[in-house]
Design an enzyme around this catalytic site. Structure first.
Site, PDB file in Angstrom:
ATOM      1  N   CYS A   1      25.901  20.919 -14.128  1.00  0.00           N
ATOM      2  CA  CYS A   1      25.162  21.850 -13.283  1.00  0.00           C
ATOM      3  C   CYS A   1      25.376  21.519 -11.821  1.00  0.00           C
ATOM      4  CB  CYS A   1      23.684  21.793 -13.646  1.00  0.00           C
ATOM      5  SG  CYS A   1      23.464  22.339 -15.328  1.00  0.00           S
ATOM      6  N   GLU A   2      26.595  21.711 -11.369  1.00  0.00           N
ATOM      7  CA  GLU A   2      26.923  21.334 -10.002  1.00  0.00           C
ATOM      8  C   GLU A   2      28.255  21.970  -9.644  1.00  0.00           C
ATOM      9  OE1 GLU A   2      25.892  17.377  -9.160  1.00  0.00           O
ATOM     10  OE2 GLU A   2      27.340  17.186  -7.540  1.00  0.00           O
TER      11      GLU A   2
ATOM     12  N   ARG B   1      44.894  -0.255 -11.905  1.00  0.00           N
ATOM     13  CA  ARG B   1      45.375   1.118 -12.024  1.00  0.00           C
ATOM     14  C   ARG B   1      46.851   1.181 -12.438  1.00  0.00           C
ATOM     15  NH1 ARG B   1      43.163   5.028  -8.466  1.00  0.00           N
ATOM     16  NH2 ARG B   1      42.660   3.283  -7.122  1.00  0.00           N
TER      17      ARG B   1
ATOM     18  N   TYR C   1      36.452  11.424  -4.555  1.00  0.00           N
ATOM     19  CA  TYR C   1      37.520  11.077  -3.605  1.00  0.00           C
ATOM     20  C   TYR C   1      38.435  12.252  -3.273  1.00  0.00           C
ATOM     21  CZ  TYR C   1      36.627   6.528  -5.953  1.00  0.00           C
ATOM     22  OH  TYR C   1      36.082   5.414  -6.521  1.00  0.00           O
TER      23      TYR C   1
ATOM     24  N   GLU D   1      46.532  -8.745  -8.965  1.00  0.00           N
ATOM     25  CA  GLU D   1      45.488  -8.186  -9.830  1.00  0.00           C
ATOM     26  C   GLU D   1      45.641  -6.669 -10.003  1.00  0.00           C
ATOM     27  OE1 GLU D   1      42.017 -11.359  -8.492  1.00  0.00           O
ATOM     28  OE2 GLU D   1      42.145  -9.435  -7.484  1.00  0.00           O
ATOM     29  N   PRO D   2      46.721  -6.228 -10.618  1.00  0.00           N
ATOM     30  CA  PRO D   2      46.867  -4.784 -10.801  1.00  0.00           C
ATOM     31  C   PRO D   2      45.929  -4.257 -11.883  1.00  0.00           C
ATOM     32  CG  PRO D   2      48.634  -5.936 -11.944  1.00  0.00           C
ATOM     33  CD  PRO D   2      47.834  -6.988 -11.227  1.00  0.00           C
TER      34      PRO D   2
HETATM   35  N1  LLP Z   1      41.287  -6.874  -7.284  1.00  0.00           N
HETATM   36  C1  LLP Z   1      40.167  -6.615  -6.589  1.00  0.00           C
HETATM   37  C2  LLP Z   1      39.496  -7.719  -5.915  1.00  0.00           C
HETATM   38  C3  LLP Z   1      39.669  -5.305  -6.502  1.00  0.00           C
HETATM   39  O1  LLP Z   1      38.573  -5.064  -5.798  1.00  0.00           O
HETATM   40  C4  LLP Z   1      40.346  -4.257  -7.168  1.00  0.00           C
HETATM   41  C5  LLP Z   1      39.848  -2.881  -7.118  1.00  0.00           C
HETATM   42  C6  LLP Z   1      41.497  -4.584  -7.907  1.00  0.00           C
HETATM   43  C7  LLP Z   1      41.945  -5.894  -7.932  1.00  0.00           C
HETATM   44  C8  LLP Z   1      42.267  -3.540  -8.677  1.00  0.00           C
HETATM   45  O2  LLP Z   1      42.768  -2.535  -7.876  1.00  0.00           O
HETATM   46  P1  LLP Z   1      43.807  -1.469  -8.500  1.00  0.00           P
HETATM   47  O3  LLP Z   1      45.089  -2.216  -8.793  1.00  0.00           O
HETATM   48  O4  LLP Z   1      43.223  -0.929  -9.752  1.00  0.00           O
HETATM   49  O5  LLP Z   1      43.952  -0.449  -7.440  1.00  0.00           O
HETATM   50  N2  LLP Z   1      37.258   3.515  -8.111  1.00  0.00           N
HETATM   51  C9  LLP Z   1      38.381   3.625  -7.209  1.00  0.00           C
HETATM   52  C10 LLP Z   1      39.147   2.320  -7.099  1.00  0.00           C
HETATM   53  C11 LLP Z   1      38.273   1.173  -6.685  1.00  0.00           C
HETATM   54  C12 LLP Z   1      39.054  -0.126  -6.687  1.00  0.00           C
HETATM   55  C13 LLP Z   1      38.145  -1.282  -6.510  1.00  0.00           C
HETATM   56  N3  LLP Z   1      38.784  -2.545  -6.522  1.00  0.00           N
HETATM   57  C14 LLP Z   1      39.290   4.745  -7.691  1.00  0.00           C
HETATM   58  O6  LLP Z   1      38.981   5.394  -8.683  1.00  0.00           O
HETATM   59  O7  LLP Z   1      40.298   5.033  -7.061  1.00  0.00           O
END
Ligand code: LLP
Length: 463
Positions: free
Chosen positions: A391-392, A323, A364, A320-321
């Protein structure tokens, strides 16, 4: 075992590596292909272009700030994942990274599936024509209404996250006269972030059912007894922005161990394993992400080896990519409003957006890079902090960056690698309006998510 860090990097400025960004890059006008979308270049006048269109034209036509998304790059990355995993495995794009109807259509056309984690994401997917059986529905607290919509729509799988949800989904499916395909999300005691992973006691979090103490085995036992459910596999997601495959290795080992226990106890071999998302991208030139084919090869080998050792048939793998597909495909285009040199410290460059369009730096301590985009410059580098209009004081877009010393109000600057988790986590803080997403391809640009307007804000505020 190594130190834990936040998925997106060190949480506090004081743990940033010493000397980080201490020296300016050799060429301030350079566009490192690692962090920029594939069609990004500078034209003969030094103006940054993408998909054959220069950013000055984009700013004129669509305003700033704006997320500019390279459609050809998105499609190429989606296709690379699809091809790398071949017909033996499934790729589910994680919609939480960035979802819109255009994106759903691209994914459909490129043969990918879609992971959604809310009723809103499900509605977007269905309204853009993604076949329901190619949708996986996630979340640790899906409402009964969301579950019912998903079951009625016929989603390919619901990923069950708790004992209560096992019963809830079974009950809803049965009352609709259906048998829902489900995976059970387990926590394998692995937490992986960036270059590190920890393989002990990391079940202290809200997602999934712990493998420890036989809880995951008990969840499978219960789910197998319920008529409303067809248990098709086990799901594990170990973290985000991961470069190191060893966390996946430990996770796969433990998931296969559970499949073996299930076979021994129930006499059935579950046909699927989902190893989640989390593969990292380059936010700065220091990051070295892996290519999809390397990841596919590594994951497939790990699972095959583990299954052979356990004398199990190899299950169908899915990933499940999020990002890794959308992250590198977009940049945020801002206009510089003020340039404020602070003697002996640095120069603060204020742009017309900020933490409302990119919360990742504040949340982060994520690292980004930035370039002057509307022209090139031979001026000496100056150490800058790119900040927003909120404003921060924590409203920082790029904490440490070198920009040319002749930077001035009206210049356009661009921050790459903002395709993932920027628009999708954008807010209306200070009633700032969320920017549009503009897709560019082959010399044409079109808005795929329009800019928010004051009317949008006032329409929600019913007075
Ligand atoms: N599958 C599941 C079950 C997940 O919880 C996530 C991400 C993904 C796939 C996708 O992950 P990716 O390949 O995009 O890393 N807001 C944070 C990232 C939170 C990710 C949450 N779950 C950030 O901006 O770094």
């Amino acid at each position: 075992m190594s130190r834990s860090a936040h998925p997106a990097g060190p949480r506090h400025a004081d743990v940033l590596p010493e000397g980080h960004y201490s020296a300016p890059p050799a060429d301030l006008n350079a566009l490192d292909p690692k962090v920029w979308a594939r069609t990004v270049a500078r034209d003969e006048h030094g103006v940054v272009t993408v998909g054959g269109i220069d950013v000055k034209r984009l700013a004129e036509e669509f305003g700033t700030p704006a997320y500019i998304l390279d459609e050809a790059d998105f499609r190429a990355r989606a296709r690379a994942w699809r091809t790398a995993f071949g017909s033996e495995a499934d790729v589910f794009y994680a919609g939480k990274a960035f979802l819109s109807r255009a994106v759903v259509r691209w994914l459909h056309e490129e043969g990918l599936n879609l992971d959604v984690c809310s009723g809103g994401e499900l509605a977007t997917a269905l309204s853009a024509g993604m076949p329901a059986d190619r949708i996986a529905f996630h979340g640790n607290n899906k409402s009964p209404g969301e579950i019912e919509r998903a079951v009625r729509a016929g989603v390919g799988r619901i990923v069950l996250d708790s004992f209560q949800e096992i019963v809830r989904v079974a009950h809803i499916a049965q009352s609709l006269g259906k048998r829902q395909r489900v995976q059970i999300r387990i926590t394998v005691g692995v937490e992986a972030h960036t270059h590190e992973f920890i393989a002990t006691a990391h079940e202290d979090q809200k997602f999934g059912i712990p493998l420890a103490g036989g809880q995951a085995a008990e969840a499978v036992r219960r789910a197998l007894q319920l008529d409303g459910l067809e248990v098709i596999g086990i799901h594990s997601h170990i973290g985000s922005q991961i470069f190191d495959m060893s966390g996946f290795e430990v996770a796969a080992h433990r998931v296969v161990g559970l499949l073996k226990d299930i076979r021994d106890e129930h006499g059935i071999e579950l046909p699927e394993i989902d190893l989640g998302g989390g593969l990292g991208i380059a936010y700065t030139s220091d990051d070295d992400p892996r290519e999809p084919y390397e990841i596919a090869k590594a994951l497939t080998e790990i699972v095959t080896r583990e299954c052979e050792a356990a004398r199990l048939g190899t299950p169908r793998i899915s990933v499940e990519p999020g990002r890794a597909i959308v992250g590198p495909t977009a940049f945020t285009l801002y206009e510089v409003g003020t340039v404020k040199p602070l003697e002996g410290l640095r120069t603060y460059v204020s742009v017309d957006g900020g933490m409302s369009d990119n919360i990742r730096t504040a949340l982060y301590d994520a690292e980004y890079s930035v370039v002057l985009a509307s022209r090139s410059s031979d001026a000496e580098p100056m150490l800058c902090r790119v900040v927003g209009k909120h404003c921060e004081s924590g409203d920082i877009v790029v904490r440490d960056a070198f920009l040319p010393g002749d930077l001035a109000p009206g210049d356009l600057i661009a921050v790459p690698a903002t395709g993932a988790y920027c628009r999708s986590m954008a807010s209306n803080y200070n009633h700032v309006l969320r920017p549009p997403v503009v897709a560019v391809d082959g010399g044409e640009a079109r808005v795929i998510v329009r800019r928010e307007t004051e009317e949008d804000l006032l329409r929600l505020d019913v007075g």
